[in-house]
Motif scaffolding. Structure first.
Motif, PDB file in Angstrom:
ATOM      1  N   SER A 280      -5.409   2.857   5.315  1.00 21.81           N
ATOM      2  CA  SER A 280      -6.404   3.398   4.618  1.00 21.81           C
ATOM      3  C   SER A 280      -5.983   4.865   4.479  1.00 21.81           C
ATOM      4  CB  SER A 280      -7.941   3.271   5.224  1.00 21.81           C
ATOM      5  OG  SER A 280      -8.314   1.852   5.032  1.00 21.81           O
ATOM      6  N   ARG A 281      -5.422   5.450   5.637  1.00 22.60           N
ATOM      7  CA  ARG A 281      -5.262   6.828   5.310  1.00 22.60           C
ATOM      8  C   ARG A 281      -3.661   6.994   4.583  1.00 22.60           C
ATOM      9  NH1 ARG A 281      -7.157   9.945   9.858  1.00 22.60           N
ATOM     10  NH2 ARG A 281      -8.646   8.440  11.145  1.00 22.60           N
ATOM     11  N   LEU A 282      -2.934   6.189   4.497  1.00 23.69           N
ATOM     12  CA  LEU A 282      -1.945   5.884   3.599  1.00 23.69           C
ATOM     13  C   LEU A 282      -2.200   5.948   2.209  1.00 23.69           C
ATOM     14  CD1 LEU A 282       1.147   5.495   2.633  1.00 23.69           C
ATOM     15  CD2 LEU A 282       0.952   3.470   3.350  1.00 23.69           C
ATOM     16  N   GLY A 283      -3.255   5.035   1.984  1.00 29.51           N
ATOM     17  CA  GLY A 283      -3.749   4.774   0.612  1.00 29.51           C
ATOM     18  C   GLY A 283      -4.320   6.227   0.078  1.00 29.51           C
ATOM     19  N   LEU A 284      -5.050   6.841   0.889  1.00 28.87           N
ATOM     20  CA  LEU A 284      -5.555   8.002   0.495  1.00 28.87           C
ATOM     21  C   LEU A 284      -4.612   8.893  -0.142  1.00 28.87           C
ATOM     22  CD1 LEU A 284      -8.969   8.332   2.823  1.00 28.87           C
ATOM     23  CD2 LEU A 284      -8.770   7.837   0.291  1.00 28.87           C
ATOM     24  N   GLN A 285      -3.542   9.008   0.733  1.00 27.89           N
ATOM     25  CA  GLN A 285      -2.382   9.808   0.369  1.00 27.89           C
ATOM     26  C   GLN A 285      -1.787   9.630  -0.619  1.00 27.89           C
ATOM     27  OE1 GLN A 285       0.333  10.931   3.664  1.00 27.89           O
ATOM     28  NE2 GLN A 285      -1.373  10.943   5.034  1.00 27.89           N
ATOM     29  N   LEU A 286      -1.507   8.382  -1.082  1.00 25.13           N
ATOM     30  CA  LEU A 286      -1.103   7.642  -2.310  1.00 25.13           C
ATOM     31  C   LEU A 286      -1.938   8.138  -3.393  1.00 25.13           C
ATOM     32  CD1 LEU A 286       0.364   4.327  -0.982  1.00 25.13           C
ATOM     33  CD2 LEU A 286       1.687   6.502  -1.630  1.00 25.13           C
TER      34      LEU A 286
ATOM     35  N   ALA B 261       1.662   8.920  11.077  1.00 21.58           N
ATOM     36  CA  ALA B 261       2.279   7.726  10.701  1.00 21.58           C
ATOM     37  C   ALA B 261       1.890   7.407   9.183  1.00 21.58           C
ATOM     38  CB  ALA B 261       1.428   6.660  11.440  1.00 21.58           C
ATOM     39  N   ALA B 262       1.014   7.619   8.880  1.00 30.39           N
ATOM     40  CA  ALA B 262       0.833   7.510   7.248  1.00 30.39           C
ATOM     41  C   ALA B 262       1.437   8.144   6.386  1.00 30.39           C
ATOM     42  CB  ALA B 262      -0.743   7.910   6.923  1.00 30.39           C
ATOM     43  N   GLY B 263       1.877   9.648   6.899  1.00 32.21           N
ATOM     44  CA  GLY B 263       2.530  10.424   6.053  1.00 32.21           C
ATOM     45  C   GLY B 263       4.165   9.941   5.899  1.00 32.21           C
ATOM     46  N   LEU B 264       4.483   9.324   7.104  1.00 35.90           N
ATOM     47  CA  LEU B 264       5.858   8.818   7.120  1.00 35.90           C
ATOM     48  C   LEU B 264       6.111   7.708   6.007  1.00 35.90           C
ATOM     49  CD1 LEU B 264       8.989   8.479   8.104  1.00 35.90           C
ATOM     50  CD2 LEU B 264       8.089   7.214   9.817  1.00 35.90           C
ATOM     51  N   LEU B 265       5.064   6.869   6.236  1.00 42.15           N
ATOM     52  CA  LEU B 265       4.965   5.671   5.219  1.00 42.15           C
ATOM     53  C   LEU B 265       4.956   6.357   3.792  1.00 42.15           C
ATOM     54  CD1 LEU B 265       2.678   3.258   7.211  1.00 42.15           C
ATOM     55  CD2 LEU B 265       4.973   2.961   6.968  1.00 42.15           C
TER      56      LEU B 265
ATOM     57  N   ALA C 126      -4.167  10.401  -3.661  1.00 41.23           N
ATOM     58  CA  ALA C 126      -4.024  11.755  -4.075  1.00 41.23           C
ATOM     59  C   ALA C 126      -2.635  12.322  -4.968  1.00 41.23           C
ATOM     60  CB  ALA C 126      -4.147  12.634  -2.617  1.00 41.23           C
ATOM     61  N   GLN C 127      -1.622  11.521  -4.722  1.00 40.51           N
ATOM     62  CA  GLN C 127      -0.430  11.910  -5.526  1.00 40.51           C
ATOM     63  C   GLN C 127      -0.630  11.157  -6.831  1.00 40.51           C
ATOM     64  OE1 GLN C 127       2.665   9.994  -3.072  1.00 40.51           O
ATOM     65  NE2 GLN C 127       2.510  11.521  -1.105  1.00 40.51           N
ATOM     66  N   GLY C 128      -1.682  10.529  -7.057  1.00 42.42           N
ATOM     67  CA  GLY C 128      -1.696   9.974  -8.575  1.00 42.42           C
ATOM     68  C   GLY C 128      -1.292   8.404  -8.628  1.00 42.42           C
ATOM     69  N   HIS C 129      -1.096   7.703  -7.615  1.00 41.14           N
ATOM     70  CA  HIS C 129      -0.853   6.087  -7.556  1.00 41.14           C
ATOM     71  C   HIS C 129      -1.980   5.354  -7.668  1.00 41.14           C
ATOM     72  CE1 HIS C 129       3.470   7.551  -7.092  1.00 41.14           C
ATOM     73  NE2 HIS C 129       2.908   8.177  -5.925  1.00 41.14           N
ATOM     74  N   ARG C 130      -1.823   4.231  -8.176  1.00 41.34           N
ATOM     75  CA  ARG C 130      -2.970   3.121  -7.985  1.00 41.34           C
ATOM     76  C   ARG C 130      -2.672   2.508  -6.695  1.00 41.34           C
ATOM     77  NH1 ARG C 130      -6.221   0.836 -11.910  1.00 41.34           N
ATOM     78  NH2 ARG C 130      -6.306  -1.522 -11.926  1.00 41.34           N
ATOM     79  N   VAL C 131      -3.628   2.257  -6.052  1.00 41.79           N
ATOM     80  CA  VAL C 131      -3.472   1.700  -4.580  1.00 41.79           C
ATOM     81  C   VAL C 131      -4.528   0.397  -4.437  1.00 41.79           C
ATOM     82  CG1 VAL C 131      -3.527   2.091  -2.233  1.00 41.79           C
ATOM     83  CG2 VAL C 131      -2.679   3.782  -3.804  1.00 41.79           C
ATOM     84  N   PHE C 132      -4.089  -0.653  -4.210  1.00 40.02           N
ATOM     85  CA  PHE C 132      -4.986  -1.749  -3.834  1.00 40.02           C
ATOM     86  C   PHE C 132      -4.741  -2.000  -2.140  1.00 40.02           C
ATOM     87  CE2 PHE C 132      -3.630  -3.097  -8.120  1.00 40.02           C
ATOM     88  CZ  PHE C 132      -4.851  -3.151  -8.834  1.00 40.02           C
ATOM     89  N   GLY C 133      -6.004  -1.886  -1.522  1.00 44.90           N
ATOM     90  CA  GLY C 133      -6.079  -2.311  -0.256  1.00 44.90           C
ATOM     91  C   GLY C 133      -6.690  -3.703   0.040  1.00 44.90           C
ATOM     92  N   LEU C 134      -5.939  -4.474   0.713  1.00 46.54           N
ATOM     93  CA  LEU C 134      -6.240  -6.017   1.045  1.00 46.54           C
ATOM     94  C   LEU C 134      -6.556  -6.082   2.495  1.00 46.54           C
ATOM     95  CD1 LEU C 134      -4.142  -9.111   0.022  1.00 46.54           C
ATOM     96  CD2 LEU C 134      -4.893  -8.861   2.550  1.00 46.54           C
ATOM     97  N   ARG C 135      -7.750  -6.412   2.771  1.00 49.53           N
ATOM     98  CA  ARG C 135      -8.477  -6.529   4.140  1.00 49.53           C
ATOM     99  C   ARG C 135      -9.469  -7.791   3.820  1.00 49.53           C
ATOM    100  NH1 ARG C 135     -10.421  -1.545   6.880  1.00 49.53           N
ATOM    101  NH2 ARG C 135     -11.329  -3.130   8.132  1.00 49.53           N
TER     102      ARG C 135
END
Length: 281
Positions: free
Chosen positions: A14-20, A193-197, A22-31
């Motif tokens: 989720s933290r990775l998704g929010l960073q992405l 960790a999210a930032g590295l990904l 914010a960069q302008g990407h379209r992000v799907f989260g599966l859970r």
């Protein structure tokens, strides 16, 4: 703009998704429980234990995939279900939907290393785990790297941060800690960790040739007793418990040189900055 799927989208995802986003990407989260996803992520309700793709599986081309699940049950069956079987199902879903991402990131753990005695470890070190958890993670890593997709494994070390405060609780309880020999531990703040990904995905989009393996760890692998003493001083803890004992398996020091060479700089370079932020929070 890229379309990115994060499978097993929990805390790190989720933290990775929010960073992405914010960069302008379209992000799907599966859970399974998509109500727990941040509102900015596109929900995909699905269970990685299922052989068939979820009904909500995205039909548009997926550019990059991050597999970041965590085991619900911490026994051998639980680890196999989460990491090996779950990844195998995800790869089958991609194939069934005729989707071929340009990059697969598989989030693993430094628990695959069995080295001790404070030995330094990097991506070239042997990973010959003694426990079932490490062996199953290695099996899943090999599955990712042999999937036919361009794949990279990211071995994260001990993740800490808001909501991940077991050590703080134990210190507050006055838990004792072994001092000799020193028990080295490795940490990474959850935001780092999210930032590295996120950086690995960015470098991939930029056409940088990624390595098959990266270690995610801060700059300062430190003895556990040093960390405990620092926290005790910050918390004003002066007593020691007669019963509670801090324990950990192994004693190694992980290097982040390869990640840093790619341009990654941890926001929290050591436990001091990371825990100071938590305590101030």
């Amino acid at each position: 703009m890229s379309t990115i799927l994060i499978a097993g989208c929990g805390d790190v995802g989720s933290r990775l998704g929010l960073q992405l986003v914010a960069q302008g990407h379209r992000v799907f989260g599966l859970r399974r429980n998509v109500a727990a996803l941040p509102a900015a992520l596109l929900p995909v309700a699905g269970d990685l234990a299922d052989a068939m793709p979820p009904a909500a599986w995205p039909r548009e081309p997926i550019d990059q995939v991050v597999y970041a699940t965590a085991a619900t049950h911490h026994d051998e069956a639980g680890y196999r279900a989460a990491y090996v079987d779950g990844l195998r199902h995800l790869l089958a879903w991609l194939a069934a939907c005729d989707q071929r991402p340009q990059r697969l990131l598989f989030v693993s753990s430094s628990g695959v290393y069995a080295q001790g005695d404070g030995a330094w470890v990097d991506e070239t070190s042997p990973a010959e785990p003694e426990r079932f958890s490490g062996r199953l993670l290695r099996e899943a890593e090999d599955l990712a790297l042999g999937s036919g997709l361009p794949a990279t494994v990211v071995r994260l070390t001990g993740i800490y941060g808001p909501g991940r405060e077991a050590l703080l609780r134990q210190v507050r309880e006055g838990s004792r800690v072994t001092r000799e020999p020193p028990l080295y531990g490795n940490r990474i703040h959850v935001e780092d960790a999210a930032g590295l990904l996120a950086l690995l995905l960015q470098r991939d989009r930029e056409g940088v040739a990624l390595e098959a393996l990266y270690l995610g760890v801060d700059d300062d692998p430190a003895p556990l007793d040093e960390v405990v003493d620092w926290l005790r001083a910050r918390l004003g803890i002066t007593f020691w418990s007669d019963e509670a004992q801090l324990r950990r398996a192994g004693s190694k020091r992980c290097s982040n040189a390869r990640a840093r060479a790619l341009g990654w700089t941890p926001r929290y370079p050591s436990y001091r900055e990371g825990y100071a932020a938590i305590l101030a929070g």
